[in-house]
Design an enzyme around this catalytic site. Structure first.
Site, short mmCIF file in Angstrom:
data_model
loop_
_atom_site.label_atom_id
_atom_site.label_comp_id
_atom_site.label_asym_id
_atom_site.label_seq_id
_atom_site.Cartn_x
_atom_site.Cartn_y
_atom_site.Cartn_z
CE LYS A 86 53.72 5.45 -8.75
NZ LYS A 86 54.60 4.50 -9.43
CG HIS B 77 53.36 2.04 -3.97
ND1 HIS B 77 54.59 2.04 -4.60
CD2 HIS B 77 52.43 2.13 -4.96
CE1 HIS B 77 54.40 2.12 -5.91
NE2 HIS B 77 53.10 2.18 -6.15
CD GLU C 115 50.85 -0.66 -7.54
OE1 GLU C 115 50.44 0.11 -8.40
OE2 GLU C 115 51.65 -0.33 -6.66
#
Length: 251
Positions: free
Chosen positions: A11, A95, A167
């Site tokens: 990240k 993401h 996720e």
């Protein structure tokens, strides 16, 4: 046989100096890549030194995002062509933080997947539902729709090579982890979706990761599930010892 893949997603952490220190701490202690593939996806500003430091080791490299155009007037974006020229192996797309903070759509993610393949970089395509969606028991419908949109127009050969990361948004950085059974249920749904869209061989070849508070304490249980082929790991990938514990989970 699918090779497990553990990928760290740094990240917006780590500077170039820290990146080199990290790679030097792990590179002699990684598992045989035929048993477990070890990947670090780093911020764009760290990629050059990450790749240089990892040379000659079993550490694969990844970017955290790329644009769907290779060049032009796109201030602040990352070119998939340049990622390939740098020797970067993987690129995370879709993401939930990109979808949420930067309003990326399923169409954007599909275009990015095509651009990455066109430029020789393997996509790690993220999908996952919010807590609200799960509480409404609509998580399967949500994720299936994301997968169908992300893979639209990709060939079976391409899909068999990419990585899909499930996720659940409610488990990212919250300390909450989907149970191994919940994670397996959704990864199995993703594999069945690929089978429905393509064929059984493609579904058997595609690697599916679980992401969301993966750590050394739970990695073995998650990796014991038949449809979980790896982890996309956030915070636990920032510390060399923690990352080594994750990638060496078979020991």
């Amino acid at each position: 046989m699918r090779t497990p893949i553990i990928a760290g997603n740094w990240k917006l952490h780590m500077n170039p100096e820290q990146t080199v220190e990290f790679v030097n701490a792990v590179k002699g202690k990684l598992p045989d890549p035929s048993k477990v593939e070890s990947v670090i996806a780093a911020p764009a500003v760290d990629l050059y030194v990450l790749k240089k430091a990892a040379e000659g080791s079993d550490l694969h490299t990844g970017a955290e995002n790329a644009y769907f155009e290779v060049e032009g007037a796109f201030t602040g974006e990352t070119s998939p062509k340049v990622l390939n020229e740098m020797g970067i192996d993987y690129c995370i797309i879709g993401h939930s933080e990109r979808r949420g903070y930067f309003h990326e759509t399923d169409e954007d993610i599909n275009k990015k997947a095509k651009a990455l393949f066109a430029n020789g970089v393997t996509p790690i395509i993220c999908c996952g539902e919010s807590l609200e969606t799960r509480e409404a028991n609509k998580q399967e419908d949500w994720v299936v729709a994301q997968i169908k949109a992300a893979l639209d127009g990709l060939t079976a050969e391409q899909v068999s090579k990419l990585v899909i990361a499930y996720e659940p948004i409610w488990a990212i950085g919250t300390g909450k982890t989907a149970s191994a059974d919940q994670a397996e249920e959704m990864c199995k749904t993703i594999r069945e979706t690929v089978k429905d869209l393509y064929n059984e061989e493609t579904a058997e070849n595609v690697r599916i990761q679980y992401g969301g508070s993966v750590k050394p304490a739970n990695v073995k249980e998650l990796m014991s599930k038949p449809d979980i082929d790896g982890g996309l790991v956030g915070g636990a990938s920032l510390d060399p010892e923690s990352f080594l514990a994750l990638v060496n989970y078979q020991d």
